[in-house]
Design a protein around this motif. Structure first.
Motif, PDB file in Angstrom:
ATOM      1  N   GLU A 107      43.007 -21.863   1.513  1.00 49.87           N
ATOM      2  CA  GLU A 107      42.286 -20.803   2.223  1.00 49.87           C
ATOM      3  C   GLU A 107      42.499 -19.432   1.605  1.00 49.87           C
ATOM      4  OE1 GLU A 107      43.550 -20.923   6.293  1.00 49.87           O
ATOM      5  OE2 GLU A 107      42.312 -22.682   6.752  1.00 49.87           O
ATOM      6  N   SER A 108      43.692 -19.200   1.013  1.00 47.68           N
ATOM      7  CA  SER A 108      44.011 -17.845   0.572  1.00 47.68           C
ATOM      8  C   SER A 108      45.009 -17.860  -0.584  1.00 47.68           C
ATOM      9  CB  SER A 108      44.620 -17.043   1.730  1.00 47.68           C
ATOM     10  OG  SER A 108      45.887 -17.597   2.078  1.00 47.68           O
ATOM     11  N   LEU A 109      45.106 -16.730  -1.260  1.00 47.09           N
ATOM     12  CA  LEU A 109      46.126 -16.573  -2.300  1.00 47.09           C
ATOM     13  C   LEU A 109      47.527 -16.608  -1.696  1.00 47.09           C
ATOM     14  CD1 LEU A 109      44.473 -13.801  -4.504  1.00 47.09           C
ATOM     15  CD2 LEU A 109      44.741 -16.233  -5.058  1.00 47.09           C
ATOM     16  N   GLU A 110      47.677 -16.115  -0.477  1.00 51.18           N
ATOM     17  CA  GLU A 110      48.971 -16.152   0.195  1.00 51.18           C
ATOM     18  C   GLU A 110      49.417 -17.591   0.437  1.00 51.18           C
ATOM     19  OE1 GLU A 110      46.317 -14.295   1.326  1.00 51.18           O
ATOM     20  OE2 GLU A 110      47.040 -12.380   0.570  1.00 51.18           O
ATOM     21  N   ALA A 111      48.495 -18.449   0.839  1.00 48.41           N
ATOM     22  CA  ALA A 111      48.836 -19.860   1.060  1.00 48.41           C
ATOM     23  C   ALA A 111      49.269 -20.520  -0.246  1.00 48.41           C
ATOM     24  CB  ALA A 111      47.644 -20.606   1.673  1.00 48.41           C
ATOM     25  N   ILE A 112      48.611 -20.170  -1.342  1.00 51.95           N
ATOM     26  CA  ILE A 112      48.989 -20.701  -2.660  1.00 51.95           C
ATOM     27  C   ILE A 112      50.395 -20.239  -3.026  1.00 51.95           C
ATOM     28  CG2 ILE A 112      48.478 -20.602  -5.136  1.00 51.95           C
ATOM     29  CD1 ILE A 112      45.468 -20.402  -4.283  1.00 51.95           C
ATOM     30  N   THR A 113      50.693 -18.975  -2.795  1.00 54.37           N
ATOM     31  CA  THR A 113      52.020 -18.445  -3.110  1.00 54.37           C
ATOM     32  C   THR A 113      53.094 -19.134  -2.271  1.00 54.37           C
ATOM     33  OG1 THR A 113      51.107 -16.314  -3.767  1.00 54.37           O
ATOM     34  CG2 THR A 113      53.437 -16.344  -3.150  1.00 54.37           C
ATOM     35  N   GLN A 114      52.813 -19.346  -0.997  1.00 53.52           N
ATOM     36  CA  GLN A 114      53.784 -20.048  -0.146  1.00 53.52           C
ATOM     37  C   GLN A 114      54.021 -21.468  -0.659  1.00 53.52           C
ATOM     38  OE1 GLN A 114      52.244 -19.656   3.833  1.00 53.52           O
ATOM     39  NE2 GLN A 114      53.030 -17.578   4.045  1.00 53.52           N
ATOM     40  N   TRP A 115      52.972 -22.153  -1.079  1.00 57.59           N
ATOM     41  CA  TRP A 115      53.127 -23.498  -1.633  1.00 57.59           C
ATOM     42  C   TRP A 115      53.926 -23.461  -2.926  1.00 57.59           C
ATOM     43  CZ3 TRP A 115      53.960 -28.230  -1.297  1.00 57.59           C
ATOM     44  CH2 TRP A 115      53.707 -29.121  -2.333  1.00 57.59           C
TER      45      TRP A 115
ATOM     46  N   ALA B 132      49.636 -31.196   1.867  1.00 58.86           N
ATOM     47  CA  ALA B 132      48.673 -31.373   2.956  1.00 58.86           C
ATOM     48  C   ALA B 132      49.204 -30.833   4.286  1.00 58.86           C
ATOM     49  CB  ALA B 132      48.301 -32.847   3.092  1.00 58.86           C
ATOM     50  N   SER B 133      50.515 -30.708   4.418  1.00 63.03           N
ATOM     51  CA  SER B 133      51.101 -30.202   5.661  1.00 63.03           C
ATOM     52  C   SER B 133      51.294 -28.683   5.640  1.00 63.03           C
ATOM     53  CB  SER B 133      52.449 -30.883   5.920  1.00 63.03           C
ATOM     54  OG  SER B 133      53.439 -30.413   5.016  1.00 63.03           O
ATOM     55  N   GLN B 134      50.973 -28.026   4.534  1.00 69.15           N
ATOM     56  CA  GLN B 134      51.191 -26.586   4.392  1.00 69.15           C
ATOM     57  C   GLN B 134      50.053 -25.796   5.031  1.00 69.15           C
ATOM     58  OE1 GLN B 134      54.220 -25.499   2.886  1.00 69.15           O
ATOM     59  NE2 GLN B 134      54.405 -27.692   3.235  1.00 69.15           N
ATOM     60  N   PRO B 135      50.385 -24.660   5.673  1.00 62.96           N
ATOM     61  CA  PRO B 135      49.327 -23.795   6.207  1.00 62.96           C
ATOM     62  C   PRO B 135      48.372 -23.366   5.085  1.00 62.96           C
ATOM     63  CG  PRO B 135      51.495 -23.076   6.973  1.00 62.96           C
ATOM     64  CD  PRO B 135      51.727 -24.128   5.915  1.00 62.96           C
ATOM     65  N   GLY B 136      47.088 -23.420   5.366  1.00 61.78           N
ATOM     66  CA  GLY B 136      46.091 -22.977   4.403  1.00 61.78           C
ATOM     67  C   GLY B 136      45.603 -24.043   3.443  1.00 61.78           C
ATOM     68  N   PHE B 137      46.195 -25.249   3.465  1.00 61.15           N
ATOM     69  CA  PHE B 137      45.758 -26.333   2.578  1.00 61.15           C
ATOM     70  C   PHE B 137      44.410 -26.859   3.053  1.00 61.15           C
ATOM     71  CE2 PHE B 137      45.454 -30.858   1.594  1.00 61.15           C
ATOM     72  CZ  PHE B 137      45.686 -30.857   0.237  1.00 61.15           C
ATOM     73  N   LEU B 138      43.486 -27.063   2.105  1.00 59.93           N
ATOM     74  CA  LEU B 138      42.144 -27.545   2.444  1.00 59.93           C
ATOM     75  C   LEU B 138      41.823 -28.917   1.866  1.00 59.93           C
ATOM     76  CD1 LEU B 138      40.169 -24.224   1.846  1.00 59.93           C
ATOM     77  CD2 LEU B 138      40.950 -25.174   4.045  1.00 59.93           C
ATOM     78  N   GLY B 139      42.452 -29.307   0.744  1.00 63.48           N
ATOM     79  CA  GLY B 139      42.133 -30.601   0.156  1.00 63.48           C
ATOM     80  C   GLY B 139      42.725 -30.745  -1.232  1.00 63.48           C
ATOM     81  N   PHE B 140      42.531 -31.957  -1.788  1.00 64.99           N
ATOM     82  CA  PHE B 140      43.134 -32.294  -3.071  1.00 64.99           C
ATOM     83  C   PHE B 140      42.289 -33.340  -3.771  1.00 64.99           C
ATOM     84  CE2 PHE B 140      46.150 -34.858  -5.598  1.00 64.99           C
ATOM     85  CZ  PHE B 140      46.716 -33.861  -6.375  1.00 64.99           C
ATOM     86  N   GLU B 141      42.116 -33.176  -5.087  1.00 70.56           N
ATOM     87  CA  GLU B 141      41.414 -34.154  -5.926  1.00 70.56           C
ATOM     88  C   GLU B 141      42.203 -34.304  -7.220  1.00 70.56           C
ATOM     89  OE1 GLU B 141      36.841 -33.032  -4.670  1.00 70.56           O
ATOM     90  OE2 GLU B 141      37.786 -31.922  -6.302  1.00 70.56           O
ATOM     91  N   THR B 142      42.205 -35.510  -7.781  1.00 69.10           N
ATOM     92  CA  THR B 142      42.922 -35.721  -9.033  1.00 69.10           C
ATOM     93  C   THR B 142      42.237 -36.789  -9.870  1.00 69.10           C
ATOM     94  OG1 THR B 142      45.128 -36.074  -9.996  1.00 69.10           O
ATOM     95  CG2 THR B 142      44.546 -37.439  -8.110  1.00 69.10           C
TER      96      THR B 142
END
Length: 104
Positions: A58-66, A35-45
């Motif tokens: 927000e982006s594939l780049e944000a996913i890669t950084q995570w 939740a603190s990462q740039p580009g994070f929008l939400g989470f469900e489980t």
């Protein structure tokens, strides 16, 4: 005017091993960290026989950084060693969304 912009979902489907072995604590840490990462929008489980966790970005780049976050890399390693019988990860682009909420 609709302000919708496409975004991405990471769908993580799992079958857990027996026992906790620190899983709940790490899962909570990872949710807070994500939740603190740039580009994070939400989470469900949801968890029953299998677990399904979906994070939104927000982006594939944000996913890669995570994916490459040092703490997350450690959680991934522990997941393979201790927590999961198997997992399946999918990354999808969300082009459209709809929702419904019953009025109170």
């Amino acid at each position: 005017m609709n302000n919708f912009r496409p975004y991405y979902a990471v769908i993580f489907t799992t079958q857990r091993t027996e026992g906790d072995h620190g899983y709940k604590e790490m899962a909570s840490r990872m949710e807070t960290l994500a939740a603190s990462q740039p580009g994070f929008l939400g989470f469900e489980t949801a968890r029953s026989d299998i677990g399904i966790s979906v994070s939104y970005w927000e982006s594939l780049e944000a996913i890669t950084q995570w994916k490459n976050n040092a703490d997350h890399l450690e959680a991934q390693r522990l997941g393979r060693e201790k927590w999961y019988q198997w997992y399946h990860l999918r990354i999808c682009r969300i082009e459209r969304e709809y929702n419904f909420q019953r009025p109170d």
